[in-house]
Design a protein around this motif. Structure first.
Motif, mmCIF file in Angstrom:
data_model
loop_
_atom_site.group_PDB
_atom_site.id
_atom_site.type_symbol
_atom_site.label_atom_id
_atom_site.label_comp_id
_atom_site.label_asym_id
_atom_site.label_seq_id
_atom_site.Cartn_x
_atom_site.Cartn_y
_atom_site.Cartn_z
ATOM 1 N N TYR A 1 0.769 -1.339 0.071
ATOM 2 C CA TYR A 1 -0.007 -0.048 0.020
ATOM 3 C C TYR A 1 0.906 1.159 0.126
ATOM 4 O O TYR A 1 0.355 2.486 0.278
ATOM 5 C CB TYR A 1 -0.930 0.073 1.331
ATOM 6 C CG TYR A 1 -1.675 -1.143 1.195
ATOM 7 C CD1 TYR A 1 -2.746 -1.295 0.663
ATOM 8 C CD2 TYR A 1 -1.689 -2.167 2.218
ATOM 9 C CE1 TYR A 1 -3.532 -2.383 0.723
ATOM 10 C CE2 TYR A 1 -2.211 -3.490 2.320
ATOM 11 C CZ TYR A 1 -3.128 -3.501 1.468
ATOM 12 O OH TYR A 1 -4.004 -4.511 1.723
ATOM 13 N N GLU B 1 -0.342 4.043 -2.313
ATOM 14 C CA GLU B 1 -1.458 4.757 -1.862
ATOM 15 C C GLU B 1 -1.099 5.535 -0.607
ATOM 16 O O GLU B 1 -1.531 6.690 -0.513
ATOM 17 C CB GLU B 1 -2.454 3.894 -1.478
ATOM 18 C CG GLU B 1 -3.882 4.573 -0.983
ATOM 19 C CD GLU B 1 -4.965 3.411 -0.831
ATOM 20 O OE1 GLU B 1 -5.905 3.827 -0.341
ATOM 21 O OE2 GLU B 1 -4.795 2.215 -0.920
ATOM 22 N N ASP C 1 0.653 8.669 -1.700
ATOM 23 C CA ASP C 1 -0.190 9.848 -2.212
ATOM 24 C C ASP C 1 -1.014 10.575 -1.198
ATOM 25 O O ASP C 1 -1.344 11.696 -1.338
ATOM 26 C CB ASP C 1 -1.329 9.125 -3.211
ATOM 27 C CG ASP C 1 -0.552 8.774 -4.348
ATOM 28 O OD1 ASP C 1 0.503 9.316 -4.863
ATOM 29 O OD2 ASP C 1 -1.219 7.940 -4.977
ATOM 30 N N PHE D 1 -7.013 7.047 4.668
ATOM 31 C CA PHE D 1 -6.559 5.791 3.768
ATOM 32 C C PHE D 1 -7.816 4.697 3.926
ATOM 33 O O PHE D 1 -8.397 4.612 4.994
ATOM 34 C CB PHE D 1 -5.423 5.031 4.724
ATOM 35 C CG PHE D 1 -4.998 3.873 4.046
ATOM 36 C CD1 PHE D 1 -3.872 3.901 3.001
ATOM 37 C CD2 PHE D 1 -5.329 2.515 4.594
ATOM 38 C CE1 PHE D 1 -3.633 2.656 2.517
ATOM 39 C CE2 PHE D 1 -4.852 1.487 4.296
ATOM 40 C CZ PHE D 1 -4.073 1.567 3.030
#
Length: 107
Positions: free
Chosen positions: A28, A31, A34, A73
Motif C-alpha cells: 500500500y 497509496e 499519495d 486511507f
C-alpha cells in the motif's frame, strides 16, 4: 536529494505503523505516499508555510500527517470524520502560530 528521500521514507514508515500495517508489507506504499502528499497540500492550503509542511522532523507536522492518513486511507473507515476533525483542529492551530503561518500573498 538522498536525505529528502530518506526523510520521506521515514514518514511513510511512520504512517504505515499508524495504520497498523506491518513493516514488511509495502503493498500500500504508493497509496499511503499519495495521501501523505495530499496532507502536505492541505497544510499549505490551510495556511502553513510550505517549508514547514515538508518538515518531517517537526512533531506537529508528523502527527497532522498521520491523522490525515488515518482519516483518508481505505474506503470504509467509520472513524474518518473524527480524524478529519482532529486534523482540521491541528491545522487551525498551526495556521494561527507564527512558527507555522504562511505570510499572506499580495495580489
Amino acid at each position: 536529494m538522498a536525505d529528502k528521500k530518506k526523510q520521506k521514507q521515514c514518514i511513510l514508515d511512520a504512517c504505515r505503523a499508524t495504520l497498523r500495517i506491518p513493516a514488511f508489507c509495502n503493498d500500500y506504499d504508493d497509496e499511503i505516499a499519495d495521501v501523505i502528499e495530499a496532507a502536505r497540500a492541505e497544510l499549505v492550503a490551510g495556511g502553513v508555510r510550505p517549508e514547514k509542511a515538508t518538515d518531517d522532523d517537526d512533531g506537529r507536522i508528523r502527527l497532522a500527517i498521520k491523522v490525515y492518513v488515518k482519516a483518508n486511507f481505505g474506503m470504509d473507515n467509520p472513524d474518518a470524520d473524527g480524524f478529519m476533525k482532529s486534523f482540521e483542529c491541528m491545522l487551525t492551530s498551526m495556521s494561527g502560530d507564527s512558527l507555522y503561518r504562511a505570510e499572506p500573498r499580495d495580489e
